[in-house]
Design a protein around this motif. Structure first.
Motif, PDB file in Angstrom:
ATOM      1  N   LYS A 137       3.210   2.234 -31.263  1.00 51.71           N
ATOM      2  CA  LYS A 137       4.549   1.661 -31.277  1.00 51.71           C
ATOM      3  C   LYS A 137       5.027   1.362 -29.862  1.00 51.71           C
ATOM      4  CE  LYS A 137       9.209   2.497 -33.074  1.00 51.71           C
ATOM      5  NZ  LYS A 137      10.083   3.466 -33.809  1.00 51.71           N
ATOM      6  N   LYS A 138       4.694   2.277 -28.936  1.00 51.34           N
ATOM      7  CA  LYS A 138       5.115   2.107 -27.541  1.00 51.34           C
ATOM      8  C   LYS A 138       4.377   0.968 -26.855  1.00 51.34           C
ATOM      9  CE  LYS A 138       5.383   4.673 -23.170  1.00 51.34           C
ATOM     10  NZ  LYS A 138       5.146   5.993 -22.499  1.00 51.34           N
ATOM     11  N   HIS A 139       3.084   0.875 -27.138  1.00 46.54           N
ATOM     12  CA  HIS A 139       2.266  -0.148 -26.469  1.00 46.54           C
ATOM     13  C   HIS A 139       1.105  -0.528 -27.398  1.00 46.54           C
ATOM     14  CE1 HIS A 139       0.068  -2.495 -23.706  1.00 46.54           C
ATOM     15  NE2 HIS A 139      -0.650  -1.537 -23.112  1.00 46.54           N
ATOM     16  N   PRO A 140       1.291  -1.525 -28.288  1.00 40.21           N
ATOM     17  CA  PRO A 140       0.208  -1.930 -29.202  1.00 40.21           C
ATOM     18  C   PRO A 140      -1.002  -2.419 -28.410  1.00 40.21           C
ATOM     19  CG  PRO A 140       2.303  -2.919 -29.824  1.00 40.21           C
ATOM     20  CD  PRO A 140       2.492  -2.327 -28.460  1.00 40.21           C
ATOM     21  N   PRO A 141      -2.209  -2.200 -28.936  1.00 40.88           N
ATOM     22  CA  PRO A 141      -3.416  -2.661 -28.227  1.00 40.88           C
ATOM     23  C   PRO A 141      -3.491  -4.179 -28.177  1.00 40.88           C
ATOM     24  CG  PRO A 141      -3.989  -1.822 -30.410  1.00 40.88           C
ATOM     25  CD  PRO A 141      -2.545  -1.497 -30.193  1.00 40.88           C
ATOM     26  N   SER A 142      -3.859  -4.696 -27.019  1.00 39.02           N
ATOM     27  CA  SER A 142      -4.000  -6.145 -26.848  1.00 39.02           C
ATOM     28  C   SER A 142      -5.305  -6.628 -27.447  1.00 39.02           C
ATOM     29  CB  SER A 142      -3.955  -6.508 -25.358  1.00 39.02           C
ATOM     30  OG  SER A 142      -2.762  -6.063 -24.776  1.00 39.02           O
ATOM     31  N   GLN A 176      -1.793   8.989 -21.748  1.00 37.24           N
ATOM     32  CA  GLN A 176      -0.766   9.489 -22.663  1.00 37.24           C
ATOM     33  C   GLN A 176      -1.146  10.859 -23.238  1.00 37.24           C
ATOM     34  OE1 GLN A 176       2.266   7.992 -23.106  1.00 37.24           O
ATOM     35  NE2 GLN A 176       1.488   6.670 -21.456  1.00 37.24           N
ATOM     36  N   LEU A 177      -2.433  11.071 -23.487  1.00 38.74           N
ATOM     37  CA  LEU A 177      -2.886  12.395 -23.942  1.00 38.74           C
ATOM     38  C   LEU A 177      -2.548  13.461 -22.908  1.00 38.74           C
ATOM     39  CD1 LEU A 177      -6.396  11.599 -25.500  1.00 38.74           C
ATOM     40  CD2 LEU A 177      -4.483  12.693 -26.696  1.00 38.74           C
ATOM     41  N   ARG A 178      -2.756  13.129 -21.645  1.00 45.01           N
ATOM     42  CA  ARG A 178      -2.468  14.099 -20.580  1.00 45.01           C
ATOM     43  C   ARG A 178      -0.965  14.358 -20.468  1.00 45.01           C
ATOM     44  NH1 ARG A 178      -6.981  15.277 -17.913  1.00 45.01           N
ATOM     45  NH2 ARG A 178      -8.685  13.753 -17.871  1.00 45.01           N
ATOM     46  N   LEU A 179      -0.168  13.291 -20.574  1.00 43.29           N
ATOM     47  CA  LEU A 179       1.277  13.462 -20.494  1.00 43.29           C
ATOM     48  C   LEU A 179       1.803  14.321 -21.645  1.00 43.29           C
ATOM     49  CD1 LEU A 179       2.385   9.849 -19.463  1.00 43.29           C
ATOM     50  CD2 LEU A 179       2.527  11.918 -18.066  1.00 43.29           C
ATOM     51  N   LYS A 180       1.199  14.175 -22.821  1.00 42.03           N
ATOM     52  CA  LYS A 180       1.680  14.883 -24.008  1.00 42.03           C
ATOM     53  C   LYS A 180       1.122  16.297 -24.112  1.00 42.03           C
ATOM     54  CE  LYS A 180       3.523  15.322 -28.167  1.00 42.03           C
ATOM     55  NZ  LYS A 180       4.979  15.443 -28.358  1.00 42.03           N
ATOM     56  N   PHE A 181      -0.200  16.460 -23.830  1.00 39.74           N
ATOM     57  CA  PHE A 181      -0.850  17.732 -24.141  1.00 39.74           C
ATOM     58  C   PHE A 181      -1.382  18.492 -22.923  1.00 39.74           C
ATOM     59  CE2 PHE A 181      -1.560  14.969 -27.913  1.00 39.74           C
ATOM     60  CZ  PHE A 181      -0.783  15.678 -28.817  1.00 39.74           C
ATOM     61  N   GLY A 182      -1.426  17.868 -21.756  1.00 32.87           N
ATOM     62  CA  GLY A 182      -1.883  18.600 -20.572  1.00 32.87           C
ATOM     63  C   GLY A 182      -3.274  18.205 -20.116  1.00 32.87           C
ATOM     64  N   PHE A 183      -4.255  19.076 -20.401  1.00 26.91           N
ATOM     65  CA  PHE A 183      -5.659  18.875 -19.980  1.00 26.91           C
ATOM     66  C   PHE A 183      -5.801  18.842 -18.458  1.00 26.91           C
ATOM     67  CE2 PHE A 183      -5.504  16.792 -24.231  1.00 26.91           C
ATOM     68  CZ  PHE A 183      -6.330  17.690 -24.886  1.00 26.91           C
ATOM     69  N   LEU A 184      -5.078  19.751 -17.785  1.00 25.58           N
ATOM     70  CA  LEU A 184      -5.138  19.841 -16.330  1.00 25.58           C
ATOM     71  C   LEU A 184      -6.565  20.107 -15.859  1.00 25.58           C
ATOM     72  CD1 LEU A 184      -3.506  20.092 -13.599  1.00 25.58           C
ATOM     73  CD2 LEU A 184      -3.560  22.569 -14.014  1.00 25.58           C
ATOM     74  N   GLY A 185      -7.024  19.289 -14.944  1.00 23.38           N
ATOM     75  CA  GLY A 185      -8.294  19.536 -14.273  1.00 23.38           C
ATOM     76  C   GLY A 185      -9.541  19.253 -15.083  1.00 23.38           C
ATOM     77  N   LYS A 188       0.563  11.858 -35.314  1.00 23.64           N
ATOM     78  CA  LYS A 188       1.894  11.496 -34.805  1.00 23.64           C
ATOM     79  C   LYS A 188       1.785  10.847 -33.426  1.00 23.64           C
ATOM     80  CE  LYS A 188       4.316  15.199 -37.295  1.00 23.64           C
ATOM     81  NZ  LYS A 188       5.112  16.458 -37.144  1.00 23.64           N
ATOM     82  N   PHE A 189       0.888  11.377 -32.603  1.00 23.11           N
ATOM     83  CA  PHE A 189       0.697  10.850 -31.251  1.00 23.11           C
ATOM     84  C   PHE A 189       0.204   9.411 -31.296  1.00 23.11           C
ATOM     85  CE2 PHE A 189      -2.545   9.983 -27.987  1.00 23.11           C
ATOM     86  CZ  PHE A 189      -1.764  10.035 -26.834  1.00 23.11           C
ATOM     87  N   LEU A 190      -0.773   9.111 -32.179  1.00 24.86           N
ATOM     88  CA  LEU A 190      -1.333   7.756 -32.262  1.00 24.86           C
ATOM     89  C   LEU A 190      -0.277   6.753 -32.713  1.00 24.86           C
ATOM     90  CD1 LEU A 190      -3.854   6.012 -31.942  1.00 24.86           C
ATOM     91  CD2 LEU A 190      -4.425   6.517 -34.335  1.00 24.86           C
ATOM     92  N   LYS A 191       0.512   7.146 -33.703  1.00 26.07           N
ATOM     93  CA  LYS A 191       1.580   6.251 -34.169  1.00 26.07           C
ATOM     94  C   LYS A 191       2.570   5.969 -33.055  1.00 26.07           C
ATOM     95  CE  LYS A 191       1.272   7.771 -38.993  1.00 26.07           C
ATOM     96  NZ  LYS A 191       1.932   8.566 -40.059  1.00 26.07           N
ATOM     97  N   TYR A 192       2.859   7.007 -32.256  1.00 29.35           N
ATOM     98  CA  TYR A 192       3.839   6.859 -31.168  1.00 29.35           C
ATOM     99  C   TYR A 192       3.331   5.879 -30.104  1.00 29.35           C
ATOM    100  CZ  TYR A 192       6.122   8.016 -26.761  1.00 29.35           C
ATOM    101  OH  TYR A 192       6.767   7.938 -25.553  1.00 29.35           O
ATOM    102  N   ILE A 193       2.065   6.042 -29.676  1.00 31.52           N
ATOM    103  CA  ILE A 193       1.591   5.188 -28.585  1.00 31.52           C
ATOM    104  C   ILE A 193       1.356   3.750 -29.051  1.00 31.52           C
ATOM    105  CG2 ILE A 193       0.577   7.115 -27.317  1.00 31.52           C
ATOM    106  CD1 ILE A 193      -2.192   6.084 -28.219  1.00 31.52           C
TER     107      ILE A 193
END
Length: 463
Positions: A393-398, A442-451, A386-391
């Motif tokens: 759609k939000k910003h297709p790879p150039s 985007q992974l950090r914004l969605k899932f965290g991974f602090l530090g 779901k995350f990959l489809k979202y990003i």
């Protein structure tokens, strides 16, 4: 804070240059303590576990005791030795066969006798027949029969450990315990495995005099490490065990790391090498900085080293008590400054403390636990689909160097410590590095991974 174990403890006590650290390394079967002919090389207490005849013991290396002309640091070394003596169930009192009994040996022997702890008199450097025969002169120390050994080549150390086992009374039921163990194995099935909580290895790294050892002492609530305004006070990398909120921590206090051009001393080179190994093997690194001073090139270099070895990271801004004229905006200005100096470490939390005043030092442990949990974080395949489809759609790879836009098929997590992902794409197109950085953000914004660093590996489908 609670100690992690209640193992029988053996303290190595003696004046400088009798070979305590050499014996410590030999018994521990690792080069954990720095060994040098320079008196006073060892300063802080150093601990290691050994297994001898099925018994786990803990040995404590101490600094050489100088009672005649003690400086401030030598007085601290003596205090460290006194603590080790107090903790120990048994003392190995080391002397030097080559020099014979010295006046300092007699003075320290008197201190050892007053402790009323079981003691074995160990005559080190008995490397020849003549030196072995000369050990009788150490009877005058009134510490019992001298035991000749050579810590350097290991001669006599096995017999010494046998005597340690006997002195501690650990030999009495050893055979019985082993026999019971064998019968239990045949009579019962193995119990279901219990999942153990992993120890968190934490390396404390920074320039000299940023307060690394002071932080360790503040966390432990005792003067475990010698501290001094003089740079390069800590020499050996110290592994310090503690238990906090049902979690075991191994704190690795390292020597301050200066620029290579400033390192002239051979001992300092060894210490710096230990420091680098320490944070490469750690789960979490604390980058200690001095908030009262501008950040410099060496701070940046150390941050880059930690990032390259993919260790999770917390930036510690110490000496917050020395920052003058603070107000409600000060901390935000400092955060902006640190992020400007370390733009590639935006994922690393910054904590402002005063190790000397013990301000927020316990919160460092809470933050370590949080960052370590993020280092273990695993994301399900469904969530990543779901995350990959979202990003996309939000910003297709150039389009990169190829002739077509990349087509991304799947993002899957393939590992932890640190979290590692595999991105599957078509075989012919090229994906820009900037897009991988976008995915990481985007992974950090969605899932965290602090530090914790994130690794993204790109795999091309076969054409």
């Amino acid at each position: 804070m609670q100690p992690m174990n209640h193992l029988p403890k053996i303290a190595l006590i003696g004046r400088a240059n009798v070979g305590k650290s050499t014996l410590f390394n030999t018994l521990a079967e690792q080069k954990k303590a720095i060994v040098s002919s320079i008196a006073g090389t060892t300063r802080d207490r150093n601990y290691a576990k050994i297994n001898w005849r099925g018994r786990i013991l803990e040995i404590i290396d101490t600094g050489g005791i100088d009672i005649v002309h003690p400086s401030d640091i030598e007085q601290d070394i003596l205090a460290q030795a006194q603590v080790a003596k107090k903790q120990a169930n048994l003392i190995l009192f080391l002397v030097d066969a080559k020099t014979g009994p010295m006046p300092q040996d007699k003075t320290v022997a008197q201190i050892v006798r007053l402790s009323q702890k079981p003691t074995i008199l160990v005559v080190n450097k008995a490397d020849s027949k003549r030196l072995k025969e000369s050990v009788a002169e150490f009877y005058r120390l009134n510490l019992g029969e001298p035991r000749p050994i050579s810590a350097l080549n290991g001669t006599g150390t096995g017999d010494l450990l046998d005597e340690v086992i006997v002195k501690l009374g650990l030999d009495r039921d050893l055979e019985k315990t082993q026999a019971n163990g064998r019968s239990n194995k045949t009579a019962e099935k193995d119990p279901s495995p219990v999942e153990e909580v992993k120890d968190i290895h934490v390396a404390i790294i920074g320039k000299p005099n940023t307060g690394k050892s002071t932080l360790v002492n503040a966390i432990l609530g005792e003067k475990r490490m010698i501290t001094s305004p003089l740079p390069y006070t800590t020499r050996d990398a110290q592994n310090i065990e503690l238990r906090y909120q049902n979690q075991n921590f191994i704190l690795i206090d390292t020597a301050g790391v200066r620029k290579k051009a400033k390192i002239k001393d051979r001992l300092e080179k060894f210490s710096v090498a230990q420091s680098i190994v320490g944070f490469k093997n750690a789960d979490v690194a604390l980058l200690m900085t001095d908030a009262s001073e501008p950040l410099g090139k060496q701070d940046k270099t150390l941050a880059g080293e930690i990032q390259n070895c993919r260790t999770s990271l917390i930036i510690v801004a110490n000496k917050w008590d020395k920052v003058n004229n603070k107000n409600e905006k000060t901390i935000n200005k400092f955060i902006e400054y640190y992020q400007y100096i370390f733009p590639y470490l935006s994922y690393a939390p910054i904590i402002f403390i005063s190790a000397l005043e013990k301000q927020r030092t316990q919160k460092v442990l809470d933050l370590i636990k949080e960052v370590f949990a993020e280092r273990q974080r695993q994301i399900t395949e469904n969530a990543l689909d779901k995350f990959l489809k979202y990003i996309i759609k939000k910003h297709p790879p150039s389009r990169g160097k190829g002739t077509k836009h990349p087509h991304l098929y799947r993002l899957k997590q393939i590992g932890v410590e640190p979290p590692t992902f595999e991105l599957v794409k078509d075989p012919n197109s090229s994906l820009q590095d900037s897009y991988l950085r976008f995915i990481e953000k985007q992974l950090r914004l969605k899932f965290g991974f602090l530090g914790t660093p994130i690794v993204i590996q790109v795999r091309r489908l076969k054409g």
